[in-house]
Design a protein around this motif. Structure first.
Motif, short mmCIF file in Angstrom:
data_model
loop_
_atom_site.label_atom_id
_atom_site.label_comp_id
_atom_site.label_asym_id
_atom_site.label_seq_id
_atom_site.Cartn_x
_atom_site.Cartn_y
_atom_site.Cartn_z
N LEU A 106 0.84 -1.18 0.00
CA LEU A 106 0.00 0.00 0.00
C LEU A 106 0.88 1.24 0.00
O LEU A 106 1.98 1.22 0.57
CB LEU A 106 -0.88 0.05 1.25
CG LEU A 106 -2.02 -0.94 1.36
CD1 LEU A 106 -2.82 -0.65 2.62
CD2 LEU A 106 -2.93 -0.87 0.15
N MET A 107 0.40 2.28 -0.63
CA MET A 107 1.03 3.59 -0.57
C MET A 107 -0.09 4.60 -0.37
O MET A 107 -1.17 4.46 -0.95
CB MET A 107 1.79 3.91 -1.84
CG MET A 107 2.56 5.22 -1.74
SD MET A 107 3.28 5.73 -3.30
CE MET A 107 1.88 6.53 -4.06
N LEU A 108 0.15 5.57 0.45
CA LEU A 108 -0.85 6.58 0.77
C LEU A 108 -0.49 7.88 0.05
O LEU A 108 0.67 8.27 0.02
CB LEU A 108 -0.84 6.80 2.28
CG LEU A 108 -1.79 7.82 2.84
CD1 LEU A 108 -3.18 7.20 2.90
CD2 LEU A 108 -1.36 8.20 4.23
N ASP A 109 -1.50 8.52 -0.54
CA ASP A 109 -1.32 9.83 -1.16
C ASP A 109 -2.42 10.72 -0.62
O ASP A 109 -3.46 10.23 -0.19
CB ASP A 109 -1.40 9.73 -2.68
CG ASP A 109 -0.69 10.85 -3.39
OD1 ASP A 109 -0.17 11.77 -2.70
OD2 ASP A 109 -0.64 10.84 -4.62
N VAL A 110 -2.21 12.02 -0.62
CA VAL A 110 -3.20 12.95 -0.07
C VAL A 110 -3.57 14.03 -1.08
O VAL A 110 -2.74 14.43 -1.91
CB VAL A 110 -2.70 13.62 1.24
CG1 VAL A 110 -2.58 12.61 2.34
CG2 VAL A 110 -1.40 14.35 1.02
N TYR A 111 -4.81 14.48 -0.97
CA TYR A 111 -5.33 15.52 -1.84
C TYR A 111 -6.05 16.54 -0.98
O TYR A 111 -6.81 16.18 -0.09
CB TYR A 111 -6.30 14.92 -2.87
CG TYR A 111 -5.64 13.88 -3.73
CD1 TYR A 111 -4.95 14.25 -4.88
CD2 TYR A 111 -5.65 12.54 -3.37
CE1 TYR A 111 -4.31 13.30 -5.67
CE2 TYR A 111 -5.02 11.58 -4.15
CZ TYR A 111 -4.34 11.96 -5.29
OH TYR A 111 -3.71 11.03 -6.06
N PRO A 112 -5.84 17.84 -1.24
CA PRO A 112 -6.47 18.87 -0.39
C PRO A 112 -7.96 18.96 -0.62
O PRO A 112 -8.46 18.64 -1.69
CB PRO A 112 -5.78 20.15 -0.85
CG PRO A 112 -5.39 19.89 -2.26
CD PRO A 112 -5.04 18.42 -2.31
N ARG A 113 -8.66 19.43 0.39
CA ARG A 113 -10.06 19.79 0.22
C ARG A 113 -10.09 21.01 -0.69
O ARG A 113 -9.29 21.93 -0.55
CB ARG A 113 -10.69 20.13 1.57
CG ARG A 113 -10.72 19.01 2.60
CD ARG A 113 -11.82 18.03 2.33
NE ARG A 113 -13.07 18.73 2.12
CZ ARG A 113 -14.20 18.42 2.70
NH1 ARG A 113 -14.26 17.41 3.51
NH2 ARG A 113 -15.29 19.09 2.45
N SER A 114 -11.02 21.04 -1.63
CA SER A 114 -11.04 22.12 -2.62
C SER A 114 -11.36 23.47 -1.97
O SER A 114 -11.03 24.53 -2.52
CB SER A 114 -12.02 21.82 -3.74
OG SER A 114 -13.33 21.72 -3.24
N THR A 115 -11.99 23.47 -0.80
CA THR A 115 -12.27 24.73 -0.10
C THR A 115 -10.98 25.50 0.16
O THR A 115 -10.98 26.74 0.09
CB THR A 115 -12.99 24.45 1.24
OG1 THR A 115 -14.20 23.75 0.96
CG2 THR A 115 -13.29 25.72 1.99
N LEU A 116 -9.90 24.81 0.45
CA LEU A 116 -8.62 25.49 0.67
C LEU A 116 -8.24 26.31 -0.57
O LEU A 116 -7.87 27.48 -0.46
CB LEU A 116 -7.51 24.49 1.00
CG LEU A 116 -7.63 23.76 2.32
CD1 LEU A 116 -6.56 22.67 2.43
CD2 LEU A 116 -7.52 24.73 3.49
N GLN A 117 -8.34 25.70 -1.73
CA GLN A 117 -7.97 26.40 -2.97
C GLN A 117 -8.88 27.60 -3.21
O GLN A 117 -8.42 28.66 -3.62
CB GLN A 117 -8.03 25.42 -4.14
CG GLN A 117 -7.00 24.32 -3.99
CD GLN A 117 -7.27 23.13 -4.87
OE1 GLN A 117 -8.32 23.01 -5.49
NE2 GLN A 117 -6.31 22.22 -4.92
#
Length: 163
Positions: A106-117
């Motif tokens: 397994l490898m974990l990746d993260v994506y921001p909540r679009s509200t931040l942008q």
């Protein structure tokens, strides 16, 4: 292959992939699990990254949900590190994701909540390799023109497991 959020919850029972999940994430949707802001740090001092030597600057905790802190304000140009409430456990060995398939890392990746942008806040995350256990740490910088309020405990990113 990206693993569905429902499958991650199923695997979590066997492999303890994520600790301290919110109730909301126990019945997830889509392809990832949301993680929340637990602590916030400011960097102090000089850092260095060379070919053989590196030096990480000191950091100072400025907010902690466990100490009753509620929110921080990120002014334009301000940079902070954010640590999650959740702890992740990315197994160092291959695991069985689907019964009929070969075990995989397994490898974990993260994506921001679009509200931040939409609020002018730039999120910097990274992949997490097999063998890591602990909270996730991300960087935020307010590249917008107005102050941004961040409530501790807010969902900040979606972590996506890949096998």
């Amino acid at each position: 292959m990206i693993i569905s959020a429902k499958k991650i919850i199923e695997l979590n029972k066997k492999y303890k992939l994520i600790e301290n999940l919110s109730e909301r994430e126990l019945t997830p949707e889509g392809a990832g699990i949301d993680v929340r802001v637990g602590e916030v740090y400011k960097i102090e001092g000089k850092g260095y990254l060379g070919t053989d030597i590196r030096k990480t600057p000191e950091s100072r905790k400025v907010a902690d949900i466990r100490q009753g802190d509620k929110k921080i304000v990120l002014n334009p140009g301000e940079f902070v590190l954010v640590k999650t409430i959740e702890k992740v456990n990315v197994p160092s060995e291959k695991i069985v994701i689907e019964e009929e398939e070969e075990p995989a890392y397994l490898m974990l990746d993260v994506y921001p909540r679009s509200t931040l942008q939409r609020c002018g806040v730039y999120f910097m995350g990274t992949k997490t390799d097999p063998g890591y256990y602990g909270e996730l740490t991300f960087a935020l910088v307010n590249v917008g023109n107005t102050p941004f309020e961040l409530e501790l405990g807010a969902r900040i990113a979606k972590n996506s497991q890949m096998g």
